[in-house]
Scaffold this active site. Structure first.
Site, mmCIF file in Angstrom:
data_model
loop_
_atom_site.group_PDB
_atom_site.id
_atom_site.type_symbol
_atom_site.label_atom_id
_atom_site.label_comp_id
_atom_site.label_asym_id
_atom_site.label_seq_id
_atom_site.Cartn_x
_atom_site.Cartn_y
_atom_site.Cartn_z
ATOM 1 N N ASP A 157 30.324 44.310 41.898
ATOM 2 C CA ASP A 157 31.404 45.232 41.545
ATOM 3 C C ASP A 157 31.729 45.283 40.058
ATOM 4 O O ASP A 157 32.360 46.228 39.588
ATOM 5 C CB ASP A 157 32.675 44.860 42.320
ATOM 6 C CG ASP A 157 33.165 43.445 42.023
ATOM 7 O OD1 ASP A 157 32.490 42.721 41.271
ATOM 8 O OD2 ASP A 157 34.232 43.058 42.551
ATOM 9 N N HIS A 158 31.305 44.293 39.286
ATOM 10 C CA HIS A 158 31.744 44.183 37.900
ATOM 11 C C HIS A 158 30.846 44.904 36.888
ATOM 12 O O HIS A 158 31.297 45.214 35.786
ATOM 13 C CB HIS A 158 31.831 42.707 37.494
ATOM 14 C CG HIS A 158 33.133 42.054 37.852
ATOM 15 N ND1 HIS A 158 33.648 42.075 39.122
ATOM 16 C CD2 HIS A 158 34.020 41.353 37.099
ATOM 17 C CE1 HIS A 158 34.791 41.405 39.139
ATOM 18 N NE2 HIS A 158 35.043 40.979 37.924
ATOM 19 N N SER A 217 41.805 35.662 33.564
ATOM 20 C CA SER A 217 40.654 35.660 34.454
ATOM 21 C C SER A 217 40.100 34.258 34.672
ATOM 22 O O SER A 217 40.246 33.360 33.838
ATOM 23 C CB SER A 217 39.557 36.550 33.861
ATOM 24 O OG SER A 217 38.345 36.394 34.546
ATOM 25 N N ASP A 251 37.135 34.699 41.106
ATOM 26 C CA ASP A 251 37.877 35.747 40.429
ATOM 27 C C ASP A 251 39.356 35.464 40.619
ATOM 28 O O ASP A 251 39.771 35.023 41.685
ATOM 29 C CB ASP A 251 37.521 37.126 40.977
ATOM 30 C CG ASP A 251 37.863 38.229 39.982
ATOM 31 O OD1 ASP A 251 39.063 38.381 39.682
ATOM 32 O OD2 ASP A 251 36.950 38.924 39.514
ATOM 33 N N ARG A 278 46.068 43.918 35.132
ATOM 34 C CA ARG A 278 46.028 43.116 33.900
ATOM 35 C C ARG A 278 46.010 44.049 32.702
ATOM 36 O O ARG A 278 45.363 45.087 32.736
ATOM 37 C CB ARG A 278 44.779 42.221 33.935
ATOM 38 C CG ARG A 278 44.730 41.183 32.843
ATOM 39 C CD ARG A 278 43.811 40.041 33.261
ATOM 40 N NE ARG A 278 44.461 39.179 34.240
ATOM 41 C CZ ARG A 278 43.811 38.297 34.995
ATOM 42 N NH1 ARG A 278 42.497 38.190 34.913
ATOM 43 N NH2 ARG A 278 44.474 37.529 35.836
ATOM 44 N N ARG A 297 37.199 33.429 34.400
ATOM 45 C CA ARG A 297 35.955 33.476 33.641
ATOM 46 C C ARG A 297 35.427 32.094 33.232
ATOM 47 O O ARG A 297 35.888 31.471 32.296
ATOM 48 C CB ARG A 297 36.179 34.347 32.408
ATOM 49 C CG ARG A 297 34.949 34.824 31.734
ATOM 50 C CD ARG A 297 35.286 35.992 30.846
ATOM 51 N NE ARG A 297 35.832 37.097 31.626
ATOM 52 C CZ ARG A 297 36.432 38.146 31.085
ATOM 53 N NH1 ARG A 297 36.589 38.228 29.791
ATOM 54 N NH2 ARG A 297 36.878 39.113 31.853
#
Length: 758
Positions: free
Chosen positions: A97-98, A649, A162, A452, A651
């Site tokens: 999806d990213h 995030s 996520d 965000r 990340r």
């Protein structure tokens, strides 16, 4: 082979385990339990012997499911390969999806993504097949929405790579965003370790009406708790008002709980969740949840007197709640819509009143209910001959949502006011938005229904200001074309030149009258036996790079280290490890790491992503270049961080890149939960100033020594000696939150290295 689907058999097993574990826990604690307690402690690895003290004990838990998005999924699968396991030990899915960039519209954007990212998609599809994971291809939808539609159920413990994994809290799951290394542990069959969260309750009364939407609940709460107020806490939404909100409305609120720094957000099970389960083809899960409802809600004593059982209780009357708007640049800069025009008029705020773009949808706000209310506003405008005054972009959260609102007409209503439908993907929400060249470097305002809004978050432009509201409010603002418009009081001008006011959107159906349309399926189940699948990674690839284990700690103290950077103010993982155009390199750690700290503010100079190389004396150098220079000379380095360092995030690259380029420690005033865990997992020291004002003592050319590391123990401070360039020095005590097992990660070089030693 691990069963991936959430079957009645799986759910029943989860409920039986929770009930069995809680029998032990209740005997030990002797008090009523909150909802979070029931689900978390019901998943304990060892309920008889586990230390159970909120805010202090590290819990060892067995999650029921792991979900990976494609960007962090690359790193997770590359790390899983290092464990030498043949199959995932827990139900696992990968969601693409990213990487789909928003450029023109959904179909063409998806087609280009398939061409540009084929190497990554092929790797993830093959890795999923080899190791027994489910694979959701590009176009299927955003991970959080797909999980809500297919996998989440009340009482389930989910971890996902996520921050917005808590979306599944809308169905009563305890869903927590984690770093890739945490996910890999569970995929490999190990317990997941997490600090036992504190307890926060939002007690809801009344009922939403008019323009006010579920989005406004979390925007209000963000303004009250701030971006750090939920750190190491689970937020539970309880009270009679909670039962008036749809399952997808609950999911919106839980999704944005990540903006509070919360471990997760949860709602008790109710009939609205059952309604959504049935509408999404999971009829057999609802009766099970009804049978075990006593496990899926706080004990009666808790809801009757929440102040006795929660660390903090907020009360909110939904009937009195106004629509809210937050931003720019932080989700806790909140105000009711009635106050926004005055802020726009105040020149000291430097807000751009004219909108450049309005965007609705995303994983947070693209439900059938959301799109129906936005379509209601669009139809009112259409009746007066009015269309969006600015570009109006619509992002469906999943193929199921897209197909259903196309079938039922909401999509056409949005198109009729010039809405452009993007791909079922993250797109502009995560920096995957290719804006027109004329917008580069130009101060501008966008309004979104996303989750965000940090600087650079949406389009990589520091000059873009993002204000967040509900989809229906954003649609109204798109029609007006200005930020100061308040649809509750202000009028638009119709094509006939006459003013008219928008009516509040009518209450919308929570789910469609007919079953959801499935659309074009993009799911691939793993084969029974994928052992013969070979995962080849081209050593010359620009996109993928096999990972090598980090070197273990050599047992010596860290002495005379350089300060690579001292960050000032908000330092999110977006600042440490920017996304946007860099997303395409996420599977190639070395190439990706050239962006390290590109968005962070240098406390000494005010520059973004640049600093001084103290070995050469050169100033204005990219931080990643300085780090590589220090590493080549054998000079270890540290980062000095401000409050809530690493928020945002999940990340993982914000920890991987510093580890790769020679960092050994981050010393901050305070940490965001996920990032602190990510640093620990990669063998880095995450330390905090005992006195937050000691942050101010660190100078640009200081040399830092961390002493007594061999005797490092839980709760024992670390000695930090700071030697200044003028020859003076001072000693600062540093705190840490390492548990005994986490210190083994540091000594081994990373948590993953323990697999090699086993």
């Amino acid at each position: 082979m691990v069963t991936i689907d959430s079957t009645p058999e799986m759910a029943a097993k989860v409920y039986e385990t929770i009930e069995r574990n809680l029998t032990i826990v209740r005997r030990r604690l002797g008090r009523p339990l909150t909802l979070a307690d029931k689900v978390l402690l019901g998943h304990l690895d060892d309920p008889e012997n586990q230390e159970i003290e909120p805010g202090k004990s590290y819990l060892l838990l067995h999650p029921d499911r792991v979900v990976l998005q494609d960007v962090l999924g690359q790193t997770a699968m590359l790390q899983f390969m290092q464990t030498r396991r043949e199959k995932v030990a827990a139900p696992t899915t990968i969601h693409c999806d990213h990487l789909i960039q928003a450029r023109a519209e959904g179909e063409s954007d998806l087609h280009q993504s398939l061409e540009e990212n084929q190497e990554v998609y092929d790797f993830l599809r093959s890795a999923a097949a080899k190791y027994g994971a489910g694979f959701w291809g590009p176009g299927a939808g955003i991970i959080h929405q797909v999980v809500l539609e297919h996998y989440a159920f009340a009482g389930e413990l989910i971890i996902g790579t996520d921050s917005h994994t808590p979306n599944a809290g809308g169905l009563g799951a305890c869903a927590v965003g984690v770093g890739g290394a945490d996910a890999v542990d569970v995929m490999a069959g190990l317990p997941w370790e997490v600090l036992y969260p504190r307890h926060i309750a939002v007690y809801l009364t009344g009922k939403l009406s008019g323009w006010t939407a579920p989005k406004d609940v979390i925007l209000y709460v963000a303004g009250q708790l701030t971006v750090a107020g939920g750190t190491n806490a689970i937020v539970e939404y309880i009270g009679p008002g909670a039962r008036t909100i749809s399952a997808t409305g609950k999911a919106t609120i839980a999704n944005m709980g990540a903006e509070l720094g919360a471990t997760t957000s949860m709602f008790p099970y109710d009939e609205r969740m059952g309604k959504y389960l049935r509408a999404t083809g999971r009829d057999d899960l609802a009766p099970l949840a009804e049978r075990y409802k006593h496990l899926l809600e706080p004990d009666p004593e808790v809801e009757a007197n929440p102040a006795r059982y929660y660390d903090r209780v907020m009360e909110l009357d939904l009937s009195k709640l106004e629509p809210y708007v937050v931003g720019p640049h932080s989700p806790d800069r909140a105000r009711p819509i009635s106050n926004l025009a005055a802020e726009v008029a105040d020149r000291s705020n430097a807000f751009c009143d004219d909108l450049s773009t309005a965007l609705i949808g995303s994983c947070t706000n693209s439900s059938y209910e959301d799109m129906s209310r936005a379509a209601d506003v669009a139809e009112q405008a259409k009746a007066h001959g009015v269309k969006a005054a600015v570009p109006f972009l619509v992002t469906p959260g999943s193929e199921q949502v897209r197909a259903t609102i196309e079938r039922d007409g909401q999509m056409q209503s949005l198109k009729d006011i010039n809405g452009v439908v993007l791909a079922n993907a993250c797109g502009p929400c995560i920096g995957q938005w290719r804006r027109a060249k004329e917008m580069v470097g130009v101060p501008n305002t966008i309004v979104t229904s996303y989750n965000r809004n940090f600087p650079r978050r949406n389009d990589g432009q520091l000059t873009t200001m993002n204000f967040i509201g509900s989809p229906e409010l954003v649609t109204a603002l798109a029609l007006a074309g200005r930020l100061s418009f308040n649809p509750l009081t202000d009028a638009l001008v119709g094509a006939d030149g006459k003013p008219f006011k928008l009516e509040p959107p009518k209450p919308a159906p929570e789910v469609p009258a007919e079953p959801f349309a499935r659309g074009r399926s993009a799911y691939i189940a793993p084969p029974e036996d994928g052992s013969k699948i070979v995962l080849d990674v081209d050593p010359h690839s620009e996109r993928l790079q096999l990972l090598e284990p980090w070197l273990p700690w050599d047992g010596r103290d860290f002495r005379n280290m350089a300060v690579l950077m001292k960050t000032k103010g908000k330092t999110t993982t977006d600042h440490i490890s920017p996304a946007g155009p860099w997303l395409s390199l996420r599977g190639h750690l070395d190439k990706f790491s050239d962006n390290m700290f590109m968005g962070a503010t240098n406390a000494f100079t005010g520059e973004f992503g640049k600093g001084k190389n103290v070995l050469t004396g050169e100033s204005g150098q990219p931080i990643a270049k300085i780090a590589r220079g220090y590493k080549s000379q054998g000079l270890k380095w540290v980062i000095i961080g401000d409050h809530n360092y690493g928020e945002g995030s999940s990340r993982e690259h914000a920890a991987l890149s510093p580890r790769l380029l020679g960092g050994v420690a981050v010393i901050a005033r305070s940490f965001a939960r996920i990032h602190e865990s990510n640093l620990k997992k990669q063998g880095l020291l995450a330390l905090t100033f005992q006195d937050p004002t000691d942050y101010d003592r660190i100078r640009e050319e200081d040399r830092i020594s961390l002493l007594g590391l061999a005797a490092m123990a839980p709760g024992k401070p670390v000695e930090c000696v700071v030697r200044h360039a003028d020859g003076t020095s001072e000693t600062l005590p540093l705190s840490h939150s390492f548990g005994a097992s986490q210190l083994e990660w540091f000594r081994a070089g990373s948590a993953l290295n323990l697999f090699h030693d086993a």
